[in-house]
Design a protein around this motif. Structure first.
Motif, mmCIF file in Angstrom:
data_model
loop_
_atom_site.group_PDB
_atom_site.id
_atom_site.type_symbol
_atom_site.label_atom_id
_atom_site.label_comp_id
_atom_site.label_asym_id
_atom_site.label_seq_id
_atom_site.Cartn_x
_atom_site.Cartn_y
_atom_site.Cartn_z
ATOM 1 N N VAL A 84 0.850 -1.203 0.000
ATOM 2 C CA VAL A 84 0.000 0.000 0.000
ATOM 3 C C VAL A 84 0.884 1.250 0.000
ATOM 4 O O VAL A 84 0.636 2.197 -0.744
ATOM 5 C CB VAL A 84 -0.966 0.000 1.207
ATOM 6 C CG1 VAL A 84 -1.565 1.375 1.459
ATOM 7 C CG2 VAL A 84 -2.062 -1.031 1.001
ATOM 8 N N PHE A 85 1.924 1.246 0.833
ATOM 9 C CA PHE A 85 2.841 2.387 0.859
ATOM 10 C C PHE A 85 3.388 2.655 -0.543
ATOM 11 O O PHE A 85 3.429 3.796 -1.000
ATOM 12 C CB PHE A 85 4.004 2.132 1.822
ATOM 13 C CG PHE A 85 3.671 2.253 3.282
ATOM 14 C CD1 PHE A 85 2.563 2.938 3.753
ATOM 15 C CD2 PHE A 85 4.508 1.665 4.219
ATOM 16 C CE1 PHE A 85 2.280 3.045 5.111
ATOM 17 C CE2 PHE A 85 4.247 1.770 5.582
ATOM 18 C CZ PHE A 85 3.134 2.456 6.020
ATOM 19 N N GLY A 86 3.815 1.624 -1.238
ATOM 20 C CA GLY A 86 4.377 1.804 -2.579
ATOM 21 C C GLY A 86 3.359 2.286 -3.588
ATOM 22 O O GLY A 86 3.635 3.202 -4.378
ATOM 23 N N VAL A 131 11.119 1.070 4.778
ATOM 24 C CA VAL A 131 11.654 1.826 3.636
ATOM 25 C C VAL A 131 10.512 2.430 2.812
ATOM 26 O O VAL A 131 10.540 3.615 2.458
ATOM 27 C CB VAL A 131 12.556 0.926 2.763
ATOM 28 C CG1 VAL A 131 12.888 1.592 1.437
ATOM 29 C CG2 VAL A 131 13.832 0.569 3.518
ATOM 30 N N ALA A 132 9.503 1.622 2.520
ATOM 31 C CA ALA A 132 8.366 2.115 1.733
ATOM 32 C C ALA A 132 7.592 3.178 2.506
ATOM 33 O O ALA A 132 7.116 4.162 1.927
ATOM 34 C CB ALA A 132 7.450 0.952 1.347
ATOM 35 N N PHE A 169 -5.765 6.913 2.423
ATOM 36 C CA PHE A 169 -4.518 6.189 2.634
ATOM 37 C C PHE A 169 -4.289 5.909 4.120
ATOM 38 O O PHE A 169 -4.027 4.772 4.518
ATOM 39 C CB PHE A 169 -3.373 7.009 2.037
ATOM 40 C CG PHE A 169 -2.011 6.611 2.517
ATOM 41 C CD1 PHE A 169 -1.471 5.388 2.189
ATOM 42 C CD2 PHE A 169 -1.256 7.490 3.279
ATOM 43 C CE1 PHE A 169 -0.201 5.032 2.621
ATOM 44 C CE2 PHE A 169 0.004 7.144 3.712
ATOM 45 C CZ PHE A 169 0.536 5.912 3.387
ATOM 46 N N LEU A 170 -4.378 6.937 4.950
ATOM 47 C CA LEU A 170 -4.136 6.743 6.378
ATOM 48 C C LEU A 170 -5.145 5.780 6.994
ATOM 49 O O LEU A 170 -4.793 4.975 7.856
ATOM 50 C CB LEU A 170 -4.152 8.072 7.125
ATOM 51 C CG LEU A 170 -2.897 8.908 6.999
ATOM 52 C CD1 LEU A 170 -3.062 10.223 7.757
ATOM 53 C CD2 LEU A 170 -1.671 8.161 7.502
ATOM 54 N N HIS A 171 -6.395 5.857 6.549
ATOM 55 C CA HIS A 171 -7.382 4.923 7.072
ATOM 56 C C HIS A 171 -6.955 3.481 6.815
ATOM 57 O O HIS A 171 -7.051 2.625 7.696
ATOM 58 C CB HIS A 171 -8.780 5.155 6.488
ATOM 59 C CG HIS A 171 -9.717 4.055 6.875
ATOM 60 N ND1 HIS A 171 -10.003 3.004 6.026
ATOM 61 C CD2 HIS A 171 -10.365 3.792 8.044
ATOM 62 C CE1 HIS A 171 -10.817 2.155 6.658
ATOM 63 N NE2 HIS A 171 -11.053 2.613 7.869
#
Length: 182
Positions: A84-86, A131-132, A169-171
């Motif tokens: 998800v981060f990427g 890292v991501a 995104f944060l959710h």
């Protein structure tokens, strides 16, 4: 049951087909996330505050153990959040470069299968997640007030502004921490 050092045979996960975009406007009753609490210019700091919680989850004994046959293990959730981060880093970069950017489809369930989430090394996942997480946090740090209403569109037609994209995104990251009692 398996130990924490060997891969596990995993039952298929039933794909989540719910539309979660409502979380940009109202609190999530399941995890307590409130989009009104999100400072759109501090998403990077919020991500940095969440990564240590993921580190703790992925360091627990039993990280490969699923709470139920068709519910992801903490390891699988961690690998998902890493991805998800990427994905969100790439999408935010598109939104900042092109107002009205169109996002390529991302099938999270296909990604989990292709990535063999259940068989991954937890130490590697936690390092990759960190890292991501740092990369997407740094990207969110570049967002300026004048960028907040830039638009991006998902392949299913959902439209986000940079402001609502940060909330969405944060959710996802917070909700999955709740899924793993993190």
């Amino acid at each position: 049951m398996s130990d924490d050092t060997s891969p596990v045979e995993a039952d298929p996960i039933v794909p989540d087909t719910k539309d979660w975009t409502w979380v940009v406007e109202r609190p999530c009753p399941a995890c307590g996330f409130d989009p009104a609490d999100v400072d759109p210019l501090a998403v990077g700091d919020a991500v940095r505050a969440l990564v240590p919680r993921w580190r703790a989850v992925l360091a627990r004994p039993g990280v490969r153990r699923r709470p139920a046959p068709q519910v992801w293990s903490p390891l699988e959730y961690g690998a998902h959040v890493r991805d998800v981060f990427g994905v969100f880093d790439e999408r935010l970069a598109l939104m900042l470069a092109t107002d009205g950017a169109a996002f390529a489809n991302w099938d999270q369930d296909a990604a989990a299968l292709a990535g063999g989430y259940a068989a991954l090394d937890p130490a590697r996942v936690v390092d990759e997640l960190a890292v991501a997480g740092a990369a997407v946090a740094d990207r969110f740090d570049t967002v300026a007030e004048e960028d907040l209403e830039r638009v991006g569109r998902r392949s299913n037609g959902s439209v986000f502004t940079v402001r609502t994209f940060g909330r969405y995104f944060l959710h996802d990251v917070v909700h999955h921490l709740d899924d793993v009692d993190g």
